[in-house]
Scaffold this active site. Structure first.
Site, short mmCIF file in Angstrom:
data_model
loop_
_atom_site.label_atom_id
_atom_site.label_comp_id
_atom_site.label_asym_id
_atom_site.label_seq_id
_atom_site.Cartn_x
_atom_site.Cartn_y
_atom_site.Cartn_z
N SER A 14 -1.00 2.72 6.57
CA SER A 14 -1.19 3.31 7.90
C SER A 14 0.07 3.23 8.75
CB SER A 14 -2.34 2.60 8.62
OG SER A 14 -2.05 1.22 8.77
N ASN B 112 0.87 -1.17 0.00
CA ASN B 112 0.00 0.00 0.00
C ASN B 112 0.91 1.23 0.00
OD1 ASN B 112 -2.49 -1.34 0.05
ND2 ASN B 112 -2.35 -1.65 2.27
N HIS C 58 6.36 -2.15 4.14
CA HIS C 58 5.97 -3.53 4.46
C HIS C 58 5.23 -4.13 3.27
CE1 HIS C 58 3.00 -0.68 5.99
NE2 HIS C 58 2.07 -1.56 5.66
P1 5GP Z 1 -0.94 -0.79 5.91
O1 5GP Z 1 -2.37 -0.43 6.22
O2 5GP Z 1 0.00 0.31 6.39
O3 5GP Z 1 -0.68 -1.20 4.50
O4 5GP Z 1 -0.63 -2.08 6.76
C1 5GP Z 1 -0.34 -2.03 8.11
C2 5GP Z 1 -0.69 -3.37 8.67
O5 5GP Z 1 -0.09 -3.48 9.94
C3 5GP Z 1 -2.18 -3.58 8.86
O6 5GP Z 1 -2.60 -4.71 8.09
C4 5GP Z 1 -2.34 -3.79 10.36
O7 5GP Z 1 -3.28 -4.77 10.69
C5 5GP Z 1 -0.93 -4.20 10.78
N1 5GP Z 1 -0.58 -3.82 12.13
C6 5GP Z 1 -0.79 -2.61 12.72
N2 5GP Z 1 -0.31 -2.61 13.96
C7 5GP Z 1 0.21 -3.85 14.17
C8 5GP Z 1 0.87 -4.46 15.30
O8 5GP Z 1 1.07 -3.86 16.37
N3 5GP Z 1 1.26 -5.76 15.14
C9 5GP Z 1 1.06 -6.44 13.98
N4 5GP Z 1 1.48 -7.72 13.96
N5 5GP Z 1 0.46 -5.90 12.92
C10 5GP Z 1 0.04 -4.61 13.01
#
Ligand code: 5GP
Ligand code: ZN
Length: 113
Positions: free
Chosen positions: A94, A86, A99
């Site tokens: 977020s 993303n 990642h």
């Molecule tokens: P994004 O929305 O930035 O592409 O993905 C961030 C991801 O990180 C989300 O899918 C969310 O569920 C995951 N995430 C957020 N905080 C944590 C955390 O403290 N531990 C883990 N294992 N995943 C997290």
């Protein structure tokens, strides 16, 4: 980076379910899985996101994808998985440490939302 959630996970300061680790990357289960397999593969180097990556990060980017393929193979989900970066808040990014999402183990619709 001291104030970064994923840097803290890599450092073991915040718990996560580790899936894989090597010199370049760390992979762990997403806390809010969107598929039977939902693993996040992150570089150990703090890179903000894909659009902030530099030419010197090319090997890291490739390594994240090959690590996803390795985990997909190990989990026997090779007939149905997707890797996703993303990029920017409008796409759902977020956490601002690069990642790669590895999502799979169920039928995935196209186009994604
Ligand atoms: P994004 O929305 O930035 O592409 O993905 C961030 C991801 O990180 C989300 O899918 C969310 O569920 C995951 N995430 C957020 N905080 C944590 C955390 O403290 N531990 C883990 N294992 N995943 C997290
Ligand atoms: Zn970080």
């Amino acid at each position: 980076m001291s104030d970064c959630l994923f840097c803290k996970i890599i450092a073991g300061q915040i718990p996560a379910k580790k899936v894989y680790e090597d010199d370049l990357c760390y992979a762990f289960e997403d806390i809010n899985p969107q598929a039977p397999t939902h693993v996040l593969i992150v570089p150990k180097k703090h890179v903000v996101g894909l659009k902030e990556a530099l030419p010197e990060d090319a090997a890291i980017l490739g390594h994240l994808q090959l690590t996803a393929a390795r985990i997909g193979r190990e989990r026997k989900i090779e007939n149905s998985y997707r890797t996703v970066f993303n990029v920017g808040p409008g796409s759902g990014q977020s956490v601002f440490h690069l990642h790669l999402h590895l999502l799979g183990g169920r039928k995935l619709s196209w186009p994604p939302g």
